[in-house]
Design a protein around this motif. Structure first.
Motif, PDB file in Angstrom:
ATOM      1  N   ILE A  68       0.853  -1.182   0.000  1.00 27.94           N
ATOM      2  CA  ILE A  68       0.000   0.000   0.000  1.00 27.94           C
ATOM      3  C   ILE A  68       0.888   1.232   0.000  1.00 27.94           C
ATOM      4  O   ILE A  68       2.017   1.209   0.499  1.00 27.94           O
ATOM      5  CB  ILE A  68      -0.966   0.029   1.206  1.00 27.94           C
ATOM      6  CG1 ILE A  68      -0.194  -0.006   2.518  1.00 27.94           C
ATOM      7  CG2 ILE A  68      -1.952  -1.118   1.118  1.00 27.94           C
ATOM      8  CD1 ILE A  68      -1.091   0.121   3.744  1.00 27.94           C
ATOM      9  N   SER A  69       0.392   2.300  -0.579  1.00 27.36           N
ATOM     10  CA  SER A  69       1.155   3.534  -0.672  1.00 27.36           C
ATOM     11  C   SER A  69       1.153   4.253   0.671  1.00 27.36           C
ATOM     12  O   SER A  69       0.191   4.190   1.438  1.00 27.36           O
ATOM     13  CB  SER A  69       0.544   4.435  -1.753  1.00 27.36           C
ATOM     14  OG  SER A  69       1.293   5.617  -1.907  1.00 27.36           O
ATOM     15  N   LEU A 109      -2.960   1.445  -7.781  1.00 24.04           N
ATOM     16  CA  LEU A 109      -2.272   2.669  -8.182  1.00 24.04           C
ATOM     17  C   LEU A 109      -1.215   2.401  -9.256  1.00 24.04           C
ATOM     18  O   LEU A 109      -1.070   3.167 -10.200  1.00 24.04           O
ATOM     19  CB  LEU A 109      -1.600   3.323  -6.978  1.00 24.04           C
ATOM     20  CG  LEU A 109      -2.511   3.823  -5.859  1.00 24.04           C
ATOM     21  CD1 LEU A 109      -1.676   4.442  -4.750  1.00 24.04           C
ATOM     22  CD2 LEU A 109      -3.525   4.824  -6.393  1.00 24.04           C
ATOM     23  N   VAL A 162      -8.350  -0.288  -5.248  1.00 26.54           N
ATOM     24  CA  VAL A 162      -7.810   0.629  -6.247  1.00 26.54           C
ATOM     25  C   VAL A 162      -6.325   0.336  -6.453  1.00 26.54           C
ATOM     26  O   VAL A 162      -5.521   0.426  -5.518  1.00 26.54           O
ATOM     27  CB  VAL A 162      -7.991   2.096  -5.806  1.00 26.54           C
ATOM     28  CG1 VAL A 162      -7.369   3.028  -6.843  1.00 26.54           C
ATOM     29  CG2 VAL A 162      -9.463   2.414  -5.617  1.00 26.54           C
ATOM     30  N   ARG A 165      -1.491  -0.682  -3.908  1.00 21.39           N
ATOM     31  CA  ARG A 165      -2.879  -0.294  -3.687  1.00 21.39           C
ATOM     32  C   ARG A 165      -2.952   1.084  -3.042  1.00 21.39           C
ATOM     33  O   ARG A 165      -1.984   1.579  -2.447  1.00 21.39           O
ATOM     34  CB  ARG A 165      -3.576  -1.317  -2.791  1.00 21.39           C
ATOM     35  CG  ARG A 165      -3.510  -2.744  -3.304  1.00 21.39           C
ATOM     36  CD  ARG A 165      -4.482  -3.010  -4.421  1.00 21.39           C
ATOM     37  NE  ARG A 165      -4.287  -4.331  -5.011  1.00 21.39           N
ATOM     38  CZ  ARG A 165      -5.105  -4.847  -5.925  1.00 21.39           C
ATOM     39  NH1 ARG A 165      -6.156  -4.166  -6.345  1.00 21.39           N
ATOM     40  NH2 ARG A 165      -4.858  -6.046  -6.431  1.00 21.39           N
ATOM     41  N   ALA A 166      -4.128   1.692  -3.124  1.00 20.59           N
ATOM     42  CA  ALA A 166      -4.324   3.036  -2.578  1.00 20.59           C
ATOM     43  C   ALA A 166      -4.299   3.051  -1.057  1.00 20.59           C
ATOM     44  O   ALA A 166      -3.952   4.057  -0.440  1.00 20.59           O
ATOM     45  CB  ALA A 166      -5.639   3.623  -3.089  1.00 20.59           C
ATOM     46  N   SER A 195      -8.153  -1.409   0.163  1.00 18.00           N
ATOM     47  CA  SER A 195      -8.582  -0.776  -1.084  1.00 18.00           C
ATOM     48  C   SER A 195      -8.425  -1.712  -2.274  1.00 18.00           C
ATOM     49  O   SER A 195      -7.470  -2.487  -2.354  1.00 18.00           O
ATOM     50  CB  SER A 195      -7.768   0.496  -1.330  1.00 18.00           C
ATOM     51  OG  SER A 195      -8.069   1.049  -2.594  1.00 18.00           O
ATOM     52  N   ARG A 213       8.273   5.391  -5.130  1.00 17.48           N
ATOM     53  CA  ARG A 213       7.078   5.114  -4.345  1.00 17.48           C
ATOM     54  C   ARG A 213       7.468   4.710  -2.924  1.00 17.48           C
ATOM     55  O   ARG A 213       8.306   3.823  -2.732  1.00 17.48           O
ATOM     56  CB  ARG A 213       6.253   3.987  -4.983  1.00 17.48           C
ATOM     57  CG  ARG A 213       5.673   4.336  -6.351  1.00 17.48           C
ATOM     58  CD  ARG A 213       4.474   5.263  -6.214  1.00 17.48           C
ATOM     59  NE  ARG A 213       3.835   5.503  -7.491  1.00 17.48           N
ATOM     60  CZ  ARG A 213       4.099   6.544  -8.278  1.00 17.48           C
ATOM     61  NH1 ARG A 213       5.017   7.417  -7.899  1.00 17.48           N
ATOM     62  NH2 ARG A 213       3.470   6.692  -9.428  1.00 17.48           N
TER      63      ARG A 213
END
Length: 249
Positions: A39-40, A122, A120, A113-114, A118, A82
């Motif tokens: 995850i970010s 990325l 989403v 992932r966001a 999530s 990142r």
């Protein structure tokens, strides 16, 4: 732990339960390994990292290798840096599935992932581990450093050498000793052809024979990064010369 992390860990257990799918070959495709889920994160610092570790996560970063080696850097390379958080159980299972000396020459798929839970996505791609920082006292992984290794890019990789054919080597059968002079060689590798290891065949060597850097067979796209390609990587020496030859470079 969130539902998403739990599902990721479950998929990893399934992959690890099938050792054939995780067996390390000389040039394994990235798909042979479980995709690293991350995850970010936006913030850095010792307090943030300590909190992540306390919650069962490992801080990580991924960027273009040129940022570390001082090579040519373009805007896209910088923008692809990142800051990540990975799940400790998944990383531990992956590290157990690959022999330690091959970790930093093995590529892995990565999905970012966001956030926790999530769906989403990325960004995704392939990464090469550059550094795995561990606690000196406990051996626990503290943080991870990856480089993007997408198809079409080139990376500098220190590839371990694995010597084979010792059981039939004439020189060894005569009582000789295999002096492993170089444990690895550094290459500039296309990302799609990074070998996790390079096998060096010593099955035909007699006492006094040696294999030089330029004799080592690799994929033609790999470029050896050495100023002297005639340096030996190994040599069969007589047993009585073992001590004298062991320091050869």
């Amino acid at each position: 732990m969130s539902t998403w992390w739990g599902a990721a860990a479950g998929r990893l257990r399934t992959a690890v339960s099938n050792p054939r799918s995780l067996y390390l070959s000389s040039s394994p495709p990235a798909s042979a390994y479980h995709t690293i889920q991350a995850i970010s994160r936006e913030f850095t610092g010792s307090k943030v990292s300590a909190r992540d570790r306390a919650q069962g996560r490992i801080p990580a970063v991924v960027f273009a290798q040129q940022l570390l080696t001082g090579g040519n850097i373009n805007g896209r390379s910088v923008s692809r840096k990142r800051l990540l958080t990975t799940e400790r159980k998944q990383i531990q299972a992956i590290l157990k599935s690959v022999e330690p000396e091959f970790i930093c020459s093995t590529t892995f798929p990565l999905q970012i992932r966001a956030g926790s839970g999530s769906s989403v996505l990325l960004e995704s791609g392939t990464v090469l581990p550059l550094k795995i920082h561990r606690d000196e006292a406990t051996g626990k992984v503290l943080n991870l450093v990856f480089a993007w290794a997408d198809e079409g890019s080139e990376l500098k990789v220190d590839v371990p050498l694995v010597f084979k054919g010792e059981d039939v080597c004439p020189g060894l059968k005569k009582g000789g000793y295999l002096n492993r002079i170089r444990p690895s060689l550094k290459f500039l590798c296309p990302a799609e052809h990074i070998p996790s290891k390079i096998e060096v065949d010593v099955s035909n060597l007699d006492i006094g024979d040696r294999i030089l850097m330029h004799d080592v067979e690799v994929h033609p796209s790999l470029k050896l990064l050495s100023k002297n390609e005639t340096m030996p990587v190994c040599k069969i020496v007589a047993a009585k010369l073992e001590r004298a030859e062991s320091g050869e470079v």
